[in-house]
Design an enzyme around this catalytic site. Structure first.
Site, short mmCIF file in Angstrom:
data_model
loop_
_atom_site.label_atom_id
_atom_site.label_comp_id
_atom_site.label_asym_id
_atom_site.label_seq_id
_atom_site.Cartn_x
_atom_site.Cartn_y
_atom_site.Cartn_z
N TYR A 163 60.10 8.79 32.27
CA TYR A 163 60.94 7.61 32.43
C TYR A 163 62.06 7.59 31.40
O TYR A 163 63.22 7.32 31.74
CB TYR A 163 60.09 6.34 32.31
N LYS A 167 66.20 7.61 31.95
CA LYS A 167 67.11 6.60 31.43
C LYS A 167 68.09 7.18 30.40
O LYS A 167 69.22 6.69 30.28
CB LYS A 167 66.33 5.42 30.85
#
Length: 264
Positions: A163, A167
């Site tokens: 994740y 990002k």
């Protein structure tokens, strides 16, 4: 001196991806309250139809449309423009909100399918949709791209390797794009929230609501409406003002891994 002027949003057409719940839904409704026209995009048709009805209630004079579409599917994204109603094709603002996280496994234990799913939506989907609308904005000589990133795009943490990688990619892509568009009137904004209590953690823990709730134990997290306000604030600035990055966290969170939790 510039002051807040909600009338700047009246009649603007806004595309919101991931608009079926959470930040996306709250953002669509708040733009509607400001008099904007909204195209809501998400995978769950019933959910975006329900959000669209809330938009209608918020501002009956605006126009709204829903498009069932998975941004991770390039073939579907290729058909997006044709699915936008003709009277809503003068798009002014794109909010790339679609994204999610799966699991807290460490490297070595992460399923390939989870890696591919997160990158397909959080990075590749965002890029595909952005490229479509950048071309449109260049033709119109106006536009605003607002990408939803995260504190995870600023700081890696254990249990979030994939994740945070997605990002960080969003942050790099957004910053590079802003530099590429510096000779145009197109604005580029990155929103970087900290803890926000939505469906986010429920999805991360694969439906385990109790595990998701523990993420926010002992502090008051942000809610979807808090981030929607930052998005709409950025969009409502005068045309010569660009909020490049908006980093927003709960008052008791200082970073991805540092927070104060009350024992009461």
């Amino acid at each position: 001196m510039s002051v807040f002027n909600a009338s700047r949003l009246v009649g603007k057409t806004v595309i919101v991806t991931g608009a079926s719940a959470g930040i996306g839904a709250a953002t669509a409704i708040l733009f509607a309250k400001g008099g904007s026209n909204i195209v809501l995009i998400a995978r769950r048709k019933d959910a975006i139809d329900a959000v669209a009805q809330q938009c209608v209630t918020a501002h009956k004079q605006s126009d709204f449309a829903t498009i069932q579409l998975d941004v991770s599917d390039k073939a579907q994204v290729a058909t997006l423009w044709d699915k936008i109603p003709q009277d809503l094709r003068n798009v002014d603002i794109l909010v790339n909100n679609a994204g999610f996280v799966l699991g807290v496994e460490h490297v070595g234990d992460i399923k390939d399918a989870d890696v591919e799913a997160m990158f397909a939506t959080n990075v590749l989907g965002l890029i595909s949709v952005t490229q479509l609308f950048v071309r449109h904005f260049k033709e119109r000589k106006t536009g605003h791209i607002i990408n939803l990133s995260s504190v995870a795009g600023r700081e890696p943490y254990a249990g979030g390797s994939i994740y945070t990688a997605t990002k960080h990619a969003v942050h790099a892509f957004t910053a590079s794009m802003m530099r590429e568009l510096v000779n145009t009137p197109i604005r580029v904004t990155e929103i970087q929230p900290g803890m926000v209590e939505t469906e986010f953690s429920i999805v991360r823990f694969r439906g385990d609501a109790d595990a998701a709730k523990k993420v926010y134990d002992g502090l008051q997290p942000l809610v979807a409406e808090d981030i929607a306000e930052e998005i709409v604030w950025a969009a409502s600035r005068p045309p010569h003002v660009n909020l490049a990055e908006v980093f927003v966290m709960p008052v008791n969170q200082a970073s991805a891994t540092v927070s104060y939790r009350s024992k009461a």
